[in-house]
Design an enzyme around this catalytic site. Structure first.
Site, short mmCIF file in Angstrom:
data_model
loop_
_atom_site.label_atom_id
_atom_site.label_comp_id
_atom_site.label_asym_id
_atom_site.label_seq_id
_atom_site.Cartn_x
_atom_site.Cartn_y
_atom_site.Cartn_z
N THR A 188 0.51 -1.05 0.38
CA THR A 188 -0.09 -0.38 0.06
C THR A 188 1.26 0.91 -0.19
O THR A 188 1.72 1.25 1.00
CB THR A 188 -1.32 -0.06 1.35
OG1 THR A 188 -1.35 1.35 1.38
CG2 THR A 188 -0.13 -0.09 2.34
N ASP A 189 0.26 1.84 -0.59
CA ASP A 189 1.80 3.46 -0.47
C ASP A 189 1.02 3.97 0.64
O ASP A 189 1.89 5.19 1.21
CB ASP A 189 0.35 4.42 -1.34
CG ASP A 189 -0.93 4.83 -1.40
OD1 ASP A 189 -1.85 4.43 -0.18
OD2 ASP A 189 -1.53 5.50 -1.44
N GLU A 190 0.44 2.94 2.01
CA GLU A 190 0.78 4.35 3.63
C GLU A 190 1.74 4.18 4.19
O GLU A 190 1.65 4.56 5.04
CB GLU A 190 -0.78 3.30 4.21
CG GLU A 190 -2.48 3.76 3.70
CD GLU A 190 -3.77 3.60 4.39
OE1 GLU A 190 -3.30 3.51 5.51
OE2 GLU A 190 -4.53 3.42 4.46
N TYR A 208 -2.12 -0.79 11.35
CA TYR A 208 -2.01 -1.24 9.61
C TYR A 208 -0.92 -0.68 8.63
O TYR A 208 -0.57 -1.61 8.36
CB TYR A 208 -3.30 -0.73 8.57
CG TYR A 208 -3.70 -0.90 7.73
CD1 TYR A 208 -3.30 -2.56 6.79
CD2 TYR A 208 -3.25 -0.41 6.18
CE1 TYR A 208 -3.62 -2.24 5.85
CE2 TYR A 208 -3.07 -0.34 4.96
CZ TYR A 208 -3.66 -1.74 4.35
OH TYR A 208 -2.90 -1.63 3.88
N LYS A 229 2.23 -3.15 7.15
CA LYS A 229 2.40 -3.42 5.78
C LYS A 229 4.31 -2.82 5.63
O LYS A 229 4.22 -4.23 4.36
CB LYS A 229 1.07 -2.47 4.95
CG LYS A 229 0.24 -3.48 5.19
CD LYS A 229 0.03 -5.09 4.28
CE LYS A 229 0.39 -4.96 3.22
NZ LYS A 229 0.12 -6.20 2.78
O1 DAU Z 1 -3.73 3.88 0.26
C1 DAU Z 1 -4.54 2.60 0.43
C2 DAU Z 1 -5.58 1.95 1.49
O2 DAU Z 1 -6.51 2.23 1.05
C3 DAU Z 1 -4.90 0.56 1.64
O3 DAU Z 1 -3.87 0.70 1.55
C4 DAU Z 1 -6.20 0.30 3.10
O4 DAU Z 1 -5.92 -1.30 3.16
C5 DAU Z 1 -7.49 1.11 2.63
O5 DAU Z 1 -8.76 0.56 3.32
C6 DAU Z 1 -7.94 2.49 2.11
O6 DAU Z 1 -7.29 3.27 3.59
P1 DAU Z 1 -7.56 4.31 3.86
O7 DAU Z 1 -7.93 4.34 5.26
O8 DAU Z 1 -7.67 5.62 2.69
O9 DAU Z 1 -9.60 3.72 3.66
P2 DAU Z 1 -11.44 3.88 4.07
O10 DAU Z 1 -12.03 3.95 3.26
O11 DAU Z 1 -10.84 3.59 5.59
O12 DAU Z 1 -10.89 5.39 4.09
C7 DAU Z 1 -11.15 6.22 2.91
C8 DAU Z 1 -10.95 7.85 3.59
O13 DAU Z 1 -11.88 8.10 3.88
C9 DAU Z 1 -9.76 7.95 4.80
O14 DAU Z 1 -9.35 9.47 4.59
C10 DAU Z 1 -11.38 8.25 6.16
C11 DAU Z 1 -12.22 9.09 5.14
N1 DAU Z 1 -13.41 7.73 5.31
C12 DAU Z 1 -13.45 6.40 6.86
C13 DAU Z 1 -14.49 5.60 6.29
C14 DAU Z 1 -14.64 4.40 6.72
C15 DAU Z 1 -14.64 8.83 6.30
O15 DAU Z 1 -14.45 9.56 6.25
N2 DAU Z 1 -15.39 8.14 6.85
C16 DAU Z 1 -15.56 6.50 6.91
O16 DAU Z 1 -17.19 6.07 7.22
#
Ligand code: DAU
Length: 358
Positions: free
Chosen positions: A133-135, A158, A162
């Protein structure tokens, strides 16, 4: 080409298996531990295909990995098995360290034992693609892009797990000569995405008329990559990437979270009109602890060296994704019964609760 895919019942893994077996006609062994986000329903398209085999196994089990590899005799291993949800890693980091770090270590050892016994062409051909991941690069300010030489600086349990697994994969190349290639991707989205991540959660909550939680002010930026573009890149990197190298994969689609949520509302309002605009369901909620401000990928190495291009724009990819969820309630409805989208990943400090006195 015989490909062993770990995590092949997950979101990206199942898209990869469908692509390899369905589009490319390859022979694939899918391995998955079928934890909460692994779902055999995501592999329905290849079920019964004589070129596809599924085995329930855990990457932390050395003997299970060694047996699967010895029996299947892969030309390449594409390693996608991982715990992937940042919020879950804040609530419970153990599974992340265990699966992502120990599991990757165990799989690398099993792959090495197999590869060291290979000879001639089979040995030269073998590849181990570690998908990451880019994270791992941490958080960007308003300017700049993650490149392959950006220093690692992970923020969450997480991303730290990774990062550790990436270092193990690279070390197994440098120390033992295992032909490893590493890929680091940006945020994926598309069909069969478990509804805990921002995009599928927003689609399903909006459809159900439930609140749409946006963390903080919704200003955080992610770089969105359609999953089918990503899996084409993975096949290409494993096939033609240079051993020991890293390739970044990104869609070049930077969006603020609030823009993403509003856009999904607009698409849904167009496809399934509702009495009130779905934007009214948006709620700004407590921020994620350690929330990275911005991710953005420089994918020019992959484009220049391997000739990859993302085919999907953000707008076309979101419309396809929304339509897929509308047409495939059979897939997501049972998952919503198991996980309704409750908030995860708040620490005591972040939720604003008082520490008990004394
Ligand atoms: O960048 C790659 C990564 O992208 C992967 O390595 C991870 O496995 C994948 O889960 C994803 O990580 P994020 O934390 O960026 O994804 P997430 O969908 O959880 O959240 C995307 C953005 O939206 C983040 O800034 C947090 C925000 N968010 C997330 C959720 C679930 C919200 O504002 N509301 C929410 O309910």
């Amino acid at each position: 080409m015989r490909t062993l895919v770990t995590g092949g019942a997950g979101f990206i893994g199942s898209a990869l298996v469908r692509h390899l077996v369905g589009d490319l006609g390859e022979t694939v062994l899918t391995i998955d531990a079928l934890t909460y986000a692994g779902n055999l329903e995501s592999l329905k398209a290849v079920a019964g295909n004589p070129r596809h085999e599924f085995r329930k196994a855990d990457i932390r089990d050395f003997q299970a990995m060694a047996d699967a590899i010895a029996e299947f005799r892969p030309d390449r291993i594409l390693h996608l098995a991982a715990e992937s949800h940042v919020d879950r890693s804040i609530t419970g980091a153990h599974a992340f360290v265990s699966t992502n770090v120990t599991g990757t270590f165990t799989l690398l050892e099993a792959a090495r034992a197999y590869w060291e016994e290979l000879e001639g062409d089979a040995r030269d051909r073998f590849r181990f693609l570690h998908v990451s991941t880019d994270e791992v690069y941490g958080s960007l300010g308003p300017e700049g892009l993650f490149r392959e030489d950006t220093p690692y600086d992970p923020s969450s349990p997480y991303s730290a797990s990774k990062a550790a697994s990436d270092h193990l994969a690279k070390a197994w190349h440098r120390t033992y000569g295992l032909p490893v290639v590493v890929s680091n991707c940006s945020n994926n989205y598309g069909p069969y995405h478990f509804p805990e991540k921002l995009i599928p959660l927003t689609i399903l909550n909006a459809l159900d008329g439930r609140e749409l939680p946006v963390y903080g002010k919704g200003e955080n930026v992610r770089d969105w990559l359609f999953v089918e573009d990503h899996v084409r890149a993975l096949d290409l990197i494993a096939r033609t990437g240079r051993i020991g190298e890293t390739y970044n994969v990104g869609g070049g689609n930077e969006r603020r979270n609030i823009e993403v949520v509003r856009h999904i509302c607009t698409v849904l309002d167009k496809l399934v009109p509702a009495p009130r605009p779905r934007e009214e369901l948006i709620r700004f909620v407590a921020d994620r602890p350690g929330h990275d401000a911005r991710y953005a990928i420089d994918a020019t190495k992959l484009e220049r060296e391997l000739g990859w291009r993302a085919a999907e724009s953000f707008e076309s990819g979101i419309e396809k994704t929304v339509r897929w969820y509308l047409d495939n309630e059979w897939w997501w409805r049972p998952l919503r019964a198991r996980y309704a989208g409750d908030r995860l990943g708040l620490t005591v400090a972040a939720s604003g609760r008082q520490e008990p006195a004394g």
